[in-house]
Scaffold this motif. Structure first.
Motif, PDB file in Angstrom:
ATOM      1  N   LEU A 117     -34.538 -21.946  15.514  1.00 58.56           N
ATOM      2  CA  LEU A 117     -33.097 -22.155  15.635  1.00 58.56           C
ATOM      3  C   LEU A 117     -32.581 -21.686  16.986  1.00 58.56           C
ATOM      4  O   LEU A 117     -31.732 -22.338  17.602  1.00 58.56           O
ATOM      5  N   GLU A 149     -16.192 -18.189  24.776  1.00 54.78           N
ATOM      6  CA  GLU A 149     -17.237 -19.183  24.576  1.00 54.78           C
ATOM      7  C   GLU A 149     -17.562 -19.934  25.878  1.00 54.78           C
ATOM      8  O   GLU A 149     -18.710 -20.305  26.123  1.00 54.78           O
ATOM      9  N   ALA A 157     -30.263 -27.409  23.426  1.00 60.89           N
ATOM     10  CA  ALA A 157     -28.982 -28.133  23.394  1.00 60.89           C
ATOM     11  C   ALA A 157     -27.937 -27.517  24.310  1.00 60.89           C
ATOM     12  O   ALA A 157     -26.827 -28.030  24.417  1.00 60.89           O
ATOM     13  N   ASP A 203     -26.289 -25.012  23.678  1.00 60.84           N
ATOM     14  CA  ASP A 203     -25.194 -24.693  22.754  1.00 60.84           C
ATOM     15  C   ASP A 203     -25.186 -23.184  22.516  1.00 60.84           C
ATOM     16  O   ASP A 203     -26.147 -22.639  21.980  1.00 60.84           O
ATOM     17  N   PRO A 204     -24.113 -22.475  22.930  1.00 58.49           N
ATOM     18  CA  PRO A 204     -24.100 -21.018  22.758  1.00 58.49           C
ATOM     19  C   PRO A 204     -23.875 -20.602  21.309  1.00 58.49           C
ATOM     20  O   PRO A 204     -22.941 -19.881  20.990  1.00 58.49           O
ATOM     21  N   ASN A 205     -24.746 -21.070  20.411  1.00 60.39           N
ATOM     22  CA  ASN A 205     -24.697 -20.720  18.992  1.00 60.39           C
ATOM     23  C   ASN A 205     -25.467 -19.408  18.848  1.00 60.39           C
ATOM     24  O   ASN A 205     -26.563 -19.351  18.296  1.00 60.39           O
ATOM     25  N   LEU A 206     -24.859 -18.329  19.386  1.00 58.46           N
ATOM     26  CA  LEU A 206     -25.618 -17.115  19.654  1.00 58.46           C
ATOM     27  C   LEU A 206     -25.799 -16.220  18.440  1.00 58.46           C
ATOM     28  O   LEU A 206     -26.583 -15.272  18.471  1.00 58.46           O
ATOM     29  N   GLY A 207     -25.088 -16.512  17.350  1.00 55.54           N
ATOM     30  CA  GLY A 207     -25.335 -15.789  16.105  1.00 55.54           C
ATOM     31  C   GLY A 207     -26.779 -15.932  15.661  1.00 55.54           C
ATOM     32  O   GLY A 207     -27.325 -15.054  14.992  1.00 55.54           O
ATOM     33  N   ARG A 208     -27.408 -17.040  16.046  1.00 54.21           N
ATOM     34  CA  ARG A 208     -28.811 -17.224  15.686  1.00 54.21           C
ATOM     35  C   ARG A 208     -29.697 -16.146  16.297  1.00 54.21           C
ATOM     36  O   ARG A 208     -30.724 -15.790  15.740  1.00 54.21           O
TER      37      ARG A 208
END
Lengths: 412, 412
Positions: free
Chosen positions: A314, A367, A321, A323-328
């Motif tokens: 993840l 963000e 991507a 994509d700063p989906n940094l909770g992962r």
């Protein structure tokens, strides 16, 4: 194309006195492809190595380890290394061991030495028998073109899914004299070396005693090839070999000496460069990621957390991507297996951007700042655990569509 | 589309006396989407749960655990569970805890009970604050449509990247009387539950004492949700809740009883079905893989090897490609960390095909046979270690282009 890693220029690769390299097109798996490499060493050379910890360690790894161990029984120095691609000779049982031994015997006869003075290496598909007769038939061709000035083609001849050869040179002043060193490496998938990498060879012209070289190879591997991962798959054939030809004017025989320090720093730096080349050319890689975990109780827990982040599909797809989906990243830290970790003290940075503060989202985090860093091709993830002084760094790449394509198509 | 897993038929899902379900469209992350579920329980109900071991365990998980623990201090039985999607309320610090507590207080006021009698759950993006006011504003809508016959919409309202709702029912005869049970689950990525899964709820109308239910929930989770993995990413929010409403005629109060055995077998079977639904709908999944490791010293080493295979990107991409590149399975076994494993005794089967014999390629193995099995959508990998009596099974799926697409695009 490898991430920010231009193809090495052949003319920049320095010959190392005391080692000659020759290649052959033996048709191991495919025709018209360099797939055999012979490295012939001066009689003064010392060799040390580290190998995979995979329990299915390949036949050539078993033979190479045995031959290195027999060094201490005065069977004579290692005189040559032989590498084939196209077949890993792993999961091949007794027939595989016989094939590796036959390879050594054939090369020894051609070079006029004992089979125990040869180290064999293989890389390629697992669970298929090595076509040893084709390999042996190719050896005279490799010996015929042995040259000191052949490092670029040597790097080419150990490639598998690599998109480009990996090689680099360096010189270092030791006690006022110059040591010249050149190394090559290969590997782009099944990369999570554990004690060594897929294949790496680093030769230098210093004279280094066996005990010192044994120490140095572990030190260099632990700070380079043992800190990289592409997909978490530790190969059956990982090997990193350090060669000191003894043909130059520098001699190092004590670990506790300024000369050792000077040499070791240069060897470590070149090993890191070769290891990074593997990650930059990781299967499908579009980003080069440095994961630094700091302020840990001990190095082991820092490495656990760094690898947990580096292996998370993840996290890797989010980086692909941009994509700063940094909770992962937080999730991956949390399941790393550090059971007494107090996450309320943890801080997370993406390059210069402070993302998570005391375990939660940093109120000042925007963000747009995360997005800016995620667009880069080189990114550092920095985790501060606030529980000690230890630290560890792991290098990895992202997980892209091309990784799936390459590995879904590799054999077909 | 999920692998061999048709969408449940609403009419097939049996109401369970003593539990009513209501949903709302609260606009947590997106508008016009069911994103809140309330499950209201009879005062006779007992509830037991297992939760994620991720150190970044989400705020609602912390609150739910605290409320379950306070049960023993006679604060009154659990009266309702509330679930939101769209936001995991994880990595949110003290503000996240306050939001979870506010949710419980608001629902308690609507239902006329204490906040400690409510269990909150969240799933969705990590490291963003929960829009708790929107959640609270949606609660009256959920309460207004509370019905016993609402399991299908309940399953829909906990979906995130799931492509279809996951729900199933069963009945079992216990001591000659019928127990009715229905469960729902969700999850398609960040799936490697460790003590529980992303979200799973199983309710039955039996009366089961708290001690017995505490035992049963662990037993069921260990044989179902704790044996699945999609990507090795243990979530921050995993929870599996077992609810016994006590509204039916069956009562179980002893673990050492035939009644317990009858009930437990049915609960385990339904839990496995719900867990398998998660794998069949795994992000990008095209194949459902069962990995059975047998003849081990202990269960722990069997699980290590099974997970090592299940998490290997190289194994998973080979299965996606239907390419019998089965040496990758041997490599994954070899690096699983079972340090004294004697690979020369190991046997590997793909369904009925004997691939590796005594650690090497089975001389009778034909690639065409491996190819035939690899074409199937359901495949069993069986590893026999020849060193003991223990065994473990793990279920997983392949790694496809769609996994990368889904996770590269999830938030964007």
């Amino acid at each position: 194309m490898a991430v920010n890693s231009p193809i090495p220029v052949a003319a920049d690769l320095k010959p190392v006195a005391g080692i000659r390299l020759g290649h052959a097109e033996a048709g191991i798996r495919k025709a018209n492809r360099k797939d055999v490499l012979v490295m012939e060493l001066a009689p003064t050379a010392t060799v040390a190595g580290v190998f995979t910890t995979n329990r299915f360690c390949a036949a050539p790894v078993q033979v190479a380890k045995a031959h290195l161990e027999s060094l201490h029984m005065a069977s004579g120095p290692i005189r040559a290394l032989v590498v084939n691609t196209g077949n890993a000779n792993a999961g091949t049982g007794d027939a595989g061991l016989a094939a590796a031994n036959k390879t050594c015997a054939a090369l020894a006869e051609l070079l006029g030495c004992e089979a125990s003075q040869i180290l064999p290496f293989s890389t390629g598909v697992i669970l298929e028998q090595l076509p040893v007769d084709r390999l042996v038939a190719g050896l005279p061709q490799a010996i015929a073109n042995l040259q000191e000035d052949n490092w670029f083609r040597a790097a080419e001849s150990i490639m598998t899914t690599d998109t480009q050869p990996k090689a680099a040179s360096a010189t270092v002043q030791v006690g006022g004299r110059t040591v010249t060193m050149t190394g090559i490496s290969k590997g782009a998938g099944m990369i999570k070396p554990n004690m060594a990498t897929m294949l790496g060879y680093l030769a230098m012209d210093a004279k280094v005693s066996q005990a010192v070289l044994d120490h140095l190879v572990k030190q260099a591997a632990d700070q380079s090839f043992n800190c990289i991962t592409i997909d978490g798959d530790t190969s059956t054939n990982d090997s990193f070999m350090l060669i000191a030809t003894g043909a130059g004017s520098v001699e190092v025989s004590e670990i506790d000496s300024p000369e050792y320090e000077q040499l070791a720093q240069a060897v470590i730096a070149l090993s890191q460069k070769l290891a990074h080349m593997i990650i930059r050319d990781g299967e499908g890689a579009t980003k080069f990621m440095t994961i630094a975990v700091e302020q840990g109780h001990d190095v082991e827990e820092c490495r656990k957390i760094a690898y947990s982040i580096a292996h998370s599909p993840l996290v890797k797809t989010a980086f692909f991507a941009s994509d700063p989906n940094l909770g992962r990243i937080l999730a991956a830290i949390g399941y790393a297996g550090v059971t007494d970790l107090d996450v309320s003290k943890l801080n997370l940075y993406l390059d210069d951007v402070w993302v998570a503060k005391n375990g939660g989202r940093n109120p000042d985090y925007q963000e747009a700042d995360g997005q800016r860093v995620m667009q880069q091709s080189e990114i550092t993830i920095r985790v501060k655990l606030a529980r000690g002084e230890a630290q560890a760094t792991v290098w990895t790449c992202d997980l892209s569509h091309d990784y799936v394509s390459i590995n879904a198509d590799y054999r077909s």
